[in-house]
Design a protein around this motif. Structure first.
Motif, PDB file in Angstrom:
ATOM      1  N   ARG A   1       0.835  -1.207   0.000  1.00 51.20           N
ATOM      2  CA  ARG A   1       0.000   0.000   0.000  1.00 51.20           C
ATOM      3  C   ARG A   1       0.863   1.247   0.000  1.00 51.20           C
ATOM      4  NH1 ARG A   1      -4.869  -1.615   4.199  1.00 51.20           N
ATOM      5  NH2 ARG A   1      -3.624  -3.308   5.011  1.00 51.20           N
ATOM      6  N   ASP A   2       0.355   2.231  -0.683  1.00 51.75           N
ATOM      7  CA  ASP A   2       0.976   3.555  -0.703  1.00 51.75           C
ATOM      8  C   ASP A   2      -0.174   4.559  -0.706  1.00 51.75           C
ATOM      9  OD1 ASP A   2       2.945   5.560  -0.907  1.00 51.75           O
ATOM     10  OD2 ASP A   2       2.664   5.643  -3.077  1.00 51.75           O
ATOM     11  N   GLY A   3      -0.552   5.012   0.477  1.00 46.29           N
ATOM     12  CA  GLY A   3      -1.741   5.852   0.579  1.00 46.29           C
ATOM     13  C   GLY A   3      -2.959   5.038   0.184  1.00 46.29           C
ATOM     14  N   ASN A   4      -3.707   5.531  -0.822  1.00 43.99           N
ATOM     15  CA  ASN A   4      -4.895   4.804  -1.270  1.00 43.99           C
ATOM     16  C   ASN A   4      -4.589   3.894  -2.467  1.00 43.99           C
ATOM     17  OD1 ASN A   4      -4.661   6.594  -3.389  1.00 43.99           O
ATOM     18  ND2 ASN A   4      -6.809   7.168  -3.408  1.00 43.99           N
ATOM     19  N   ARG A   5      -3.315   3.692  -2.765  1.00 42.58           N
ATOM     20  CA  ARG A   5      -2.925   2.833  -3.892  1.00 42.58           C
ATOM     21  C   ARG A   5      -2.457   1.475  -3.393  1.00 42.58           C
ATOM     22  NH1 ARG A   5       1.574   5.351  -7.448  1.00 42.58           N
ATOM     23  NH2 ARG A   5       2.738   4.894  -5.554  1.00 42.58           N
ATOM     24  N   ILE A   6      -2.710   0.446  -4.237  1.00 43.97           N
ATOM     25  CA  ILE A   6      -2.137  -0.869  -3.982  1.00 43.97           C
ATOM     26  C   ILE A   6      -1.445  -1.340  -5.251  1.00 43.97           C
ATOM     27  CG2 ILE A   6      -3.797  -1.479  -2.177  1.00 43.97           C
ATOM     28  CD1 ILE A   6      -5.140  -3.361  -4.213  1.00 43.97           C
ATOM     29  N   LEU A   7      -0.426  -2.161  -5.072  1.00 38.26           N
ATOM     30  CA  LEU A   7       0.315  -2.707  -6.207  1.00 38.26           C
ATOM     31  C   LEU A   7      -0.336  -4.010  -6.641  1.00 38.26           C
ATOM     32  CD1 LEU A   7       2.869  -2.279  -7.975  1.00 38.26           C
ATOM     33  CD2 LEU A   7       4.026  -3.854  -6.422  1.00 38.26           C
ATOM     34  N   VAL A   8      -0.672  -4.094  -7.924  1.00 37.00           N
ATOM     35  CA  VAL A   8      -1.334  -5.288  -8.461  1.00 37.00           C
ATOM     36  C   VAL A   8      -0.695  -5.695  -9.776  1.00 37.00           C
ATOM     37  CG1 VAL A   8      -3.563  -4.863  -7.355  1.00 37.00           C
ATOM     38  CG2 VAL A   8      -3.086  -3.864  -9.592  1.00 37.00           C
ATOM     39  N   ALA A   9      -0.901  -6.964 -10.118  1.00 38.96           N
ATOM     40  CA  ALA A   9      -0.449  -7.490 -11.401  1.00 38.96           C
ATOM     41  C   ALA A   9      -1.687  -7.713 -12.270  1.00 38.96           C
ATOM     42  CB  ALA A   9       0.295  -8.796 -11.196  1.00 38.96           C
TER      43      ALA A   9
ATOM     44  N   PRO B   1       3.215  -5.323 -16.754  1.00 36.80           N
ATOM     45  CA  PRO B   1       3.935  -5.082 -15.504  1.00 36.80           C
ATOM     46  C   PRO B   1       2.986  -4.861 -14.331  1.00 36.80           C
ATOM     47  CG  PRO B   1       3.906  -3.095 -16.820  1.00 36.80           C
ATOM     48  CD  PRO B   1       3.266  -4.170 -17.655  1.00 36.80           C
ATOM     49  N   ALA B   2       3.508  -5.019 -13.127  1.00 41.84           N
ATOM     50  CA  ALA B   2       2.749  -4.659 -11.927  1.00 41.84           C
ATOM     51  C   ALA B   2       2.551  -3.153 -11.940  1.00 41.84           C
ATOM     52  CB  ALA B   2       3.508  -5.090 -10.676  1.00 41.84           C
ATOM     53  N   GLU B   3       1.403  -2.717 -11.458  1.00 42.65           N
ATOM     54  CA  GLU B   3       1.092  -1.291 -11.477  1.00 42.65           C
ATOM     55  C   GLU B   3       0.356  -0.892 -10.209  1.00 42.65           C
ATOM     56  OE1 GLU B   3      -2.644  -0.758 -14.251  1.00 42.65           O
ATOM     57  OE2 GLU B   3      -1.326  -2.280 -15.110  1.00 42.65           O
TER      58      GLU B   3
ATOM     59  N   PHE C   1      -1.127 -10.785   3.004  1.00 39.56           N
ATOM     60  CA  PHE C   1      -0.171 -10.044   3.828  1.00 39.56           C
ATOM     61  C   PHE C   1      -0.088  -8.588   3.390  1.00 39.56           C
ATOM     62  CE2 PHE C   1       1.318 -14.414   4.109  1.00 39.56           C
ATOM     63  CZ  PHE C   1       1.692 -14.536   5.438  1.00 39.56           C
ATOM     64  N   ASP C   2       0.363  -7.766   4.304  1.00 42.20           N
ATOM     65  CA  ASP C   2       0.781  -6.397   4.025  1.00 42.20           C
ATOM     66  C   ASP C   2       2.283  -6.393   4.283  1.00 42.20           C
ATOM     67  OD1 ASP C   2       0.847  -3.661   3.561  1.00 42.20           O
ATOM     68  OD2 ASP C   2       0.071  -3.113   5.529  1.00 42.20           O
ATOM     69  N   ALA C   3       3.013  -5.607   3.521  1.00 41.90           N
ATOM     70  CA  ALA C   3       4.458  -5.497   3.720  1.00 41.90           C
ATOM     71  C   ALA C   3       4.932  -4.207   3.081  1.00 41.90           C
ATOM     72  CB  ALA C   3       5.185  -6.692   3.109  1.00 41.90           C
ATOM     73  N   SER C   4       6.196  -3.911   3.283  1.00 48.63           N
ATOM     74  CA  SER C   4       6.833  -2.742   2.679  1.00 48.63           C
ATOM     75  C   SER C   4       8.048  -3.189   1.884  1.00 48.63           C
ATOM     76  CB  SER C   4       7.315  -1.774   3.771  1.00 48.63           C
ATOM     77  OG  SER C   4       6.256  -1.363   4.586  1.00 48.63           O
ATOM     78  N   PHE C   5       8.351  -2.441   0.853  1.00 52.87           N
ATOM     79  CA  PHE C   5       9.585  -2.686   0.120  1.00 52.87           C
ATOM     80  C   PHE C   5      10.748  -2.147   0.940  1.00 52.87           C
ATOM     81  CE2 PHE C   5       6.610  -2.588  -3.522  1.00 52.87           C
ATOM     82  CZ  PHE C   5       6.910  -3.828  -4.059  1.00 52.87           C
ATOM     83  N   VAL C   6      11.852  -2.876   0.975  1.00 49.02           N
ATOM     84  CA  VAL C   6      13.054  -2.402   1.659  1.00 49.02           C
ATOM     85  C   VAL C   6      13.545  -1.126   0.975  1.00 49.02           C
ATOM     86  CG1 VAL C   6      15.468  -2.952   2.154  1.00 49.02           C
ATOM     87  CG2 VAL C   6      13.703  -4.692   2.517  1.00 49.02           C
ATOM     88  N   ASP C   7      13.538  -1.116  -0.346  1.00 48.67           N
ATOM     89  CA  ASP C   7      13.948   0.055  -1.120  1.00 48.67           C
ATOM     90  C   ASP C   7      12.718   0.926  -1.376  1.00 48.67           C
ATOM     91  OD1 ASP C   7      14.854   1.961  -2.916  1.00 48.67           O
ATOM     92  OD2 ASP C   7      15.756   0.510  -4.299  1.00 48.67           O
TER      93      ASP C   7
ATOM     94  N   ARG D   1      12.271   3.489  -3.004  1.00 45.89           N
ATOM     95  CA  ARG D   1      12.116   4.059  -4.349  1.00 45.89           C
ATOM     96  C   ARG D   1      11.052   3.329  -5.159  1.00 45.89           C
ATOM     97  NH1 ARG D   1      18.303   3.942  -6.029  1.00 45.89           N
ATOM     98  NH2 ARG D   1      17.983   1.952  -5.008  1.00 45.89           N
ATOM     99  N   ALA D   2      10.689   2.126  -4.756  1.00 42.57           N
ATOM    100  CA  ALA D   2       9.664   1.344  -5.464  1.00 42.57           C
ATOM    101  C   ALA D   2       8.327   2.083  -5.495  1.00 42.57           C
ATOM    102  CB  ALA D   2       9.488  -0.012  -4.801  1.00 42.57           C
ATOM    103  N   TYR D   3       8.052   2.876  -4.483  1.00 42.05           N
ATOM    104  CA  TYR D   3       6.768   3.569  -4.404  1.00 42.05           C
ATOM    105  C   TYR D   3       6.648   4.716  -5.403  1.00 42.05           C
ATOM    106  CZ  TYR D   3       6.355   0.736  -0.268  1.00 42.05           C
ATOM    107  OH  TYR D   3       6.300  -0.335   0.580  1.00 42.05           O
ATOM    108  N   ALA D   4       7.765   5.181  -5.926  1.00 45.46           N
ATOM    109  CA  ALA D   4       7.754   6.261  -6.913  1.00 45.46           C
ATOM    110  C   ALA D   4       7.649   5.738  -8.344  1.00 45.46           C
ATOM    111  CB  ALA D   4       9.012   7.110  -6.768  1.00 45.46           C
ATOM    112  N   GLU D   5       7.795   4.427  -8.521  1.00 48.93           N
ATOM    113  CA  GLU D   5       7.730   3.846  -9.858  1.00 48.93           C
ATOM    114  C   GLU D   5       6.279   3.691 -10.299  1.00 48.93           C
ATOM    115  OE1 GLU D   5      10.140   0.334 -10.267  1.00 48.93           O
ATOM    116  OE2 GLU D   5      11.608   1.138  -8.842  1.00 48.93           O
TER     117      GLU D   5
END
Length: 141
Positions: free
Chosen positions: A13-21, A114-116, A89-95, A97-101
């Protein structure tokens, strides 16, 4: 007789966004979205499977892993019935910078691009699976 698959997925999660494939079911002519993750292999925990799958699919490490729930998912895909037990699960990227991609290439066949990041506050371009995920996250369905 078909088997029941056990999988682990991650809702980044990043605010109201989620990463999906993105995926595509040619039988239904349906484009859909699912958080990344995959099968739990014999001898590994759901969390270990999640970490391995994210490394394999995105080439990234994760931290702060928290189990949100479990969903029993029965569905049809490509004209075939499936049955999954899904550890969410919920988790965070170690890096961070992934949230800006805008999107991330997936290093595994079978995905439809790609995942978006999808904003849950806007109309969705297709269903998000597994069914019940948005309810688990406390989002309007």
């Amino acid at each position: 007789m078909a088997d029941i698959r056990i999988i682990a997925i991650c809702v980044f999660r990043d605010g109201n966004r989620i990463l999906v494939a993105p995926g595509h079911d040619t039988e239904k002519n349906e484009r859909f979205f699912r958080p990344l993750g995959g099968a739990v292999e014999f001898g590994e925990s759901a969390e270990e499977a999640l970490r391995r799958e994210i490394r394999e699919e995105l080439g990234r490490d994760i931290e702060h892993v928290v189990q949100l729930g479990v969903i029993e998912n029965r569905f049809e895909y490509q004209g075939r019935p499936w049955h999954e037990i899904v550890f969410v699960f919920d988790a965070s990227f170690v890096d961070s910078r992934a949230y800006a991609e805008r999107d991330m290439p997936i290093c595994e066949a079978g995905w439809d691009g790609p995942a978006e990041w999808l904003a849950l506050s806007q109309p969705l371009p297709g269903p998000i699976y597994p069914t019940g995920l948005l309810s688990l996250l406390g989002q309007a369905v």
